[in-house]
Structure formats: structure tokens, C-alpha cells
Design an enzyme around this catalytic site. Structure first.
Site, mmCIF file in Angstrom:
data_model
loop_
_atom_site.group_PDB
_atom_site.id
_atom_site.type_symbol
_atom_site.label_atom_id
_atom_site.label_comp_id
_atom_site.label_asym_id
_atom_site.label_seq_id
_atom_site.Cartn_x
_atom_site.Cartn_y
_atom_site.Cartn_z
ATOM 1 N N GLY A 235 -28.217 -6.168 -33.561
ATOM 2 C CA GLY A 235 -28.324 -6.774 -32.233
ATOM 3 C C GLY A 235 -29.612 -7.513 -31.987
ATOM 4 O O GLY A 235 -29.856 -7.958 -30.850
ATOM 5 N N GLU A 277 -29.398 -2.426 -38.555
ATOM 6 C CA GLU A 277 -28.216 -3.130 -39.074
ATOM 7 C C GLU A 277 -28.133 -4.568 -38.591
ATOM 8 O O GLU A 277 -27.110 -4.977 -38.042
ATOM 9 C CB GLU A 277 -26.988 -2.428 -38.488
ATOM 10 N N PRO A 278 -29.196 -5.336 -38.734
ATOM 11 C CA PRO A 278 -29.134 -6.691 -38.188
ATOM 12 C C PRO A 278 -28.257 -7.623 -39.028
ATOM 13 O O PRO A 278 -28.257 -7.536 -40.264
ATOM 14 C CB PRO A 278 -30.596 -7.145 -38.237
ATOM 15 N N GLY A 279 -27.491 -8.448 -38.349
ATOM 16 C CA GLY A 279 -26.728 -9.486 -39.036
ATOM 17 C C GLY A 279 -27.309 -10.831 -38.640
ATOM 18 O O GLY A 279 -27.948 -11.528 -39.439
ATOM 19 N N CYS A 348 -7.174 -29.416 -31.609
ATOM 20 C CA CYS A 348 -6.300 -29.710 -30.468
ATOM 21 C C CYS A 348 -6.506 -28.685 -29.366
ATOM 22 O O CYS A 348 -5.601 -27.935 -28.992
ATOM 23 C CB CYS A 348 -4.858 -29.752 -30.917
ATOM 24 N N GLU A 349 -7.714 -28.612 -28.927
ATOM 25 C CA GLU A 349 -8.175 -27.747 -27.841
ATOM 26 C C GLU A 349 -9.355 -28.522 -27.269
ATOM 27 O O GLU A 349 -9.895 -29.402 -27.934
ATOM 28 C CB GLU A 349 -8.760 -26.436 -28.395
ATOM 29 N N TYR A 376 -21.852 -15.621 -37.815
ATOM 30 C CA TYR A 376 -20.583 -15.634 -37.075
ATOM 31 C C TYR A 376 -19.986 -17.044 -36.940
ATOM 32 O O TYR A 376 -19.329 -17.348 -35.952
ATOM 33 C CB TYR A 376 -20.760 -14.979 -35.696
HETATM 34 C C1 LIG Z 1 -21.906 -1.643 -35.677
HETATM 35 C C2 LIG Z 1 -22.560 -2.966 -35.735
HETATM 36 N N1 LIG Z 1 -23.690 -3.074 -36.438
HETATM 37 C C3 LIG Z 1 -24.326 -4.264 -36.552
HETATM 38 C C4 LIG Z 1 -23.826 -5.402 -35.941
HETATM 39 C C5 LIG Z 1 -24.559 -6.684 -36.116
HETATM 40 O O1 LIG Z 1 -24.979 -7.251 -34.943
HETATM 41 P P1 LIG Z 1 -25.982 -8.474 -34.965
HETATM 42 O O2 LIG Z 1 -25.406 -9.504 -35.849
HETATM 43 O O3 LIG Z 1 -26.045 -8.917 -33.552
HETATM 44 O O4 LIG Z 1 -27.287 -7.964 -35.470
HETATM 45 C C6 LIG Z 1 -22.660 -5.318 -35.180
HETATM 46 C C7 LIG Z 1 -22.109 -6.509 -34.515
HETATM 47 O O5 LIG Z 1 -21.111 -6.553 -33.878
HETATM 48 C C8 LIG Z 1 -22.005 -4.063 -35.074
HETATM 49 O O6 LIG Z 1 -20.880 -3.916 -34.379
#
Ligand SMILES: Cc1ncc(COP(=O)(O)O)c(C=O)c1O
Length: 424
Positions: A235, A277-279, A348-349, A376
Site C-alpha cells: 500500500g 508487501e509493496p507492489g 468502444c467505451e 496494475y
Molecule cells: C494483500 C495485499 N498485499 C499487497 C498488495 C499490494 O498493494 P500495493 O501495490 O498498493 O503496494 C495488495 C494489493 O491489493 C494486497 O491485497
């Protein structure tokens, strides 16, 4: 002066020419910079830690190889993500399997593969994972996900830490869940997890979540089980626009380490290993998307539309939840941005990518670079309108090579089958 937009040391106009558009561009150097910043912050504050990169943000074989080289772990949420990770040669122990509705088949595959941790998301899953582990005669390390009731300040659809959420076990039922897991013969409870939302800019909500989660760790210790790991989820926010609030990872680690040390001391519990757990934080700023501008439509006194050769099929986030992006015209980078445009896709939106943006005077054939699209976009892309998914090019120093090929028309029909009554 170079009129071209340079990204990670590469001329983006040259990239567009070489690989075509639309094109996702990912910089490995930027990925490593973000990971290093997180590592450095944890090392500075002396916490035992691990980084689980959230694969949902962007996964493919090359990406998992980067994760492997960086010595970090992977958060997966499906059989497909686990399969990709294993194909990339990631040690299964480095895989954490999440998800709010894992199928029995996926759980079985995960246990058979030897994943490090399964994060249980519901009471239903306690029995399901417990039963499958027993059938396979494998003691499985598990964490369980709690929704700690913390509201992070972000867009409503991506708030997941609230009590009213499909994710996780409500905080007031956490002790009961822990008891049930402990009672399962083939489950080994080693951690607790929460994820309070996405694109968060302040460390404050994480501080509140950490405090709540440590109380759960304490309650579990009272049951005779010492929790090894506290996963505080991802997050971490990024700056989609220049004036977005900045998420400072060092401040985050400083804040959580202070509260964790203090609370563990008060509660008399061992400081757990902290997992993040950053994405988005790792991959978002490491990616841009290059498009060619085609149709330009001016509705006098109302709006000027520029249309690009992609759209909601390669970036559904603006259409899904109003995500906002910044862009530049890559071949007119130093020209004054004095025309107000709306950037639309070709689907087509009304697939608006950017509602209002000042750009230099645009012309068909210009290259538009949309920034911060690493997270994403590729992972949420679709084949809407039977558009071919763009290729993904990976940059490393002065090298640029494909990490995902462009779809062909053949790919689009490869799974189509004709029921007997329609055969010619
Ligand atoms: C369980 C969990 N961990 C990590 C993430 C990654 O979130 P972010 O990409 O915002 O760091 C998410 C995103 O939905 C999630 O559901």
C-alpha cells in the site's frame, strides 16, 4: 537541447520507433532503486525484515527473475502467479500464497510445490487448508489475514483494511481464528497479516494497524504460540502527479519500528520479523507506456480530444476507479505545454486515460508517454475489442530487450473452439 523525453537513460522516441506502440517500458534500475531504499531503511532501524513483492502489480518470468536476483520474496494470489514464479526458478520457500477465495486445487498445488507460507483469509479456509495439508501429510506454515479496521486515506474501492471488507478475518474474531488454526494438526501458525489499502501516503494508518496486530500477537502468545512474523502488507503510495503527497519509506520504517519496539516491550513479546508487501511502490514508477497519437478532435469551445493507439485495454485503472495519470509528448518534451487536452483510448467505451492535461500542440504521429504505469496496467490488461496486448520492454543500463512479446492475431484466437453444431 534534446527534445525527446528520456526515461531511465533511454530516448523514448527511439524506443517507440524500435518496438512500436503501444509499448510498456519497464526500468530494472528503477525497480532495484526502490527495493534498495526499502532494504536500506529496514537495515538502518535494525528490524529483522523481508520484502514480499506483490506480484499482482506486475508479474512475468523476467520480473520474477529480478525479484530472485534481489533476494526478496513474492506475494502471489493465484495458481497462475505461483506457476509463473516456479517457472522463473524462484525458491518455493520465497513464495507466499494469498487470496480471498483460493480454490482447493490452487491450495493443493501450492502445498505440493512447497510454498513458504499460505496466508489464510477466512474461517472457511482454515478447514480447507487444514484438510488438504492433512491429505498431503505436509505440515504447512500459515499466516492469517486480519482486517484490522483501519481506514487508509485512499480511493474507496481500494480500501481493504476495513471491517466491512471481503478480505481477511475481522479483528474481533482474530483470537478465535488463531485458536482454530492452532488446533489443526497440519497447520503451523507462524505469522499474522494485514493489508490496509493501496496508494497510502502517510505512515500513520500503518502505525495504528501495527499496534492492533501486536495485540493479536500477544493474545496468541497467551495461547502458547510465539508468532514469528508480522506482515503489514503493502500500500505504499507513489506520486502519480507532481503535487501528490510523497510516501517516505524511511519515515514509514522509522514510524513502525518505534511503535513495534515500544508495544513489544509493553506487551512482553518478542519483536517479530516484519514483512512488507509493496507492489506499486516497487514497479509503478519503474514503468511508462508509450502510445502514438492518432485522431485529434476539437469540439469548439468545449474540448480537444487526442486519441492514442491503446486505452482501457492496456490501462483500465482510469475507467475502473478514476485513477489519474500524468503524460508528456515524448518528441516535444521541451516545448511549452499550453494546450488543454483530454486523452482517450481507442476502445468502444469512453475510455478516457487523462481527463485534463496541458501538453504542447499535439499532432498525429506524436508519441505520448504516460508516466508511472508500471503497476496494475500490464497485470490488469484485457483483450477488449480484441486488441493485441502491447509488448513489454525491459531497460537495464543502456540495454533494452523484450520481457513480453506483442500479442499476435493468432494469440487472440488460440483458445477459440467451435462447438460441433457450428462447424462448416
Ligand atoms: C494483500 C495485499 N498485499 C499487497 C498488495 C499490494 O498493494 P500495493 O501495490 O498498493 O503496494 C495488495 C494489493 O491489493 C494486497 O491485497
Amino acid at each position: 537541447m534534446n527534445e525527446h523525453f528520456i526515461f531511465a537513460g533511454h530516448d523514448t522516441v527511439a524506443l517507440a520507433k524500435k518496438f512500436g506502440t503501444p509499448l510498456y517500458v519497464i526500468s530494472e534500475n528503477k525497480i532495484i532503486e526502490a527495493i534498495d531504499l526499502i532494504k536500506k531503511s529496514f537495515e538502518e532501524y535494525g528490524l529483522d525484515y523481508d520484502i514480499n513483492y506483490a506480484g499482482k502489480a506486475f508479474t512475468n518470468i523476467a520480473m520474477v527473475k529480478i525479484i530472485k536476483q534481489q533476494g526478496i520474496s513474492l506475494d502471489t494470489v493465484s495458481g497462475g502467479e505461483i506457476y509463473t514464479a516456479l517457472k522463473a526458478g524462484l525458491d518455493p520457500k520465497r513464495i507466499c500464497f494469498h487470496g480471498s477465495n483460493k480454490s482447493a486445487q490452487e491450495i493443493r498445488e501450492a502445498i505440493e510445490a512447497g510454498v513458504g507460507v499460505i496466508t489464510i483469509d477466512s474461517f472457511y479456509e482454515i478447514g480447507l487448508v487444514g484438510r488438504i495439508a492433512k491429505e498431503l501429510e505436509t505440515v504447512q506454515n500459515v499466516h492469517f489475514r486480519v482486517s484490522p479496521g483501519v481506514e487508509a486515506h485512499t480511493h474507496e474501492y481500494i480500501q481493504t483494511g476495513r471491517i466491512d471488507s471481503k478480505f481477511g478475518i475481522p479483528v474481533n474474531m482474530a483470537v478465535r481464528a488463531a485458536r482454530m488454526i492452532i488446533d489443526e494438526e497440519y497447520l503451523n501458525l507462524t505469522g499474522v497479516h494485514c493489508h490496509i489499502g493501496s496508494d497510502i501516503s502517510s505512515p500513520k494508518p500503518f502505525e495504528i494497524a501495527a499496534t492492533t496486530m501486536l495485540e493479536i500477537v500477544y493474545n496468541i502468545k497467551e495461547m502458547g504460540v510465539e508468532i514469528e512474523a508480522l506482515n503489514l502488507g503493502g500500500g505504499f503510495g507513489i506520486n502519480y502527479l507532481h503535487d501528490d503527497p510523497v510516501f517516505d519509506v524511511e519515515e514509514y520504517v522509522h514510524t513502525i519500528s518505534k511503535i513495534i519496539r515500544k508495544q513489544c516491550d509493553i506487551l512482553g513479546i518478542k519483536i517479530p520479523k516484519i514483512i512488507v508487501e509493496p507492489g506499486r511502490y516497487i514497479i509503478g514508477p519503474a514503468g511508462i507506456t508509450l502510445y502514438s497519437i492518432g485522431t485529434i478532435k476539437e469540439i469548439p469551445y468545449l474540448r480537444k480530444y487526442i486519441s492514442v493507439d491503446g486505452g482501457m485495454a492496456d490501462n483500465p485503472r482510469p475507467a475502473l476507479y478514476g485513477a489519474i495519470y500524468h503524460a508528456v509528448i515524448a518528441n516535444k518534451y521541451n516545448k511549452e505545454a499550453n494546450e488543454l487536452y483530454t486523452v482517450s483510448g481507442k476502445c468502444c467505451e469512453t475510455d478516457m486515460l487523462i481527463k485534463d492535461i496541458l501538453l504542447p500542440q499535439a499532432a498525429p504521429g506524436d508519441i505520448l508517454a504516460v508516466l508511472n504505469t508500471g503497476a496494475y496496467n500490464y497485470s490488469m490488461a484485457s483483450h477488449y475489442n480484441r486488441l493485441q496486448s502491447p509488448p513489454v520492454v525491459l531497460l537495464k543500463d543502456d540495454k533494452a530487450e523484450l520481457m513480453v512479446k506483442k500479442d499476435t492475431y493468432e494469440n487472440l484466437i488460440q483458445n477459440d473452439v467451435v462447438p460441433s453444431w457450428l462447424e462448416d
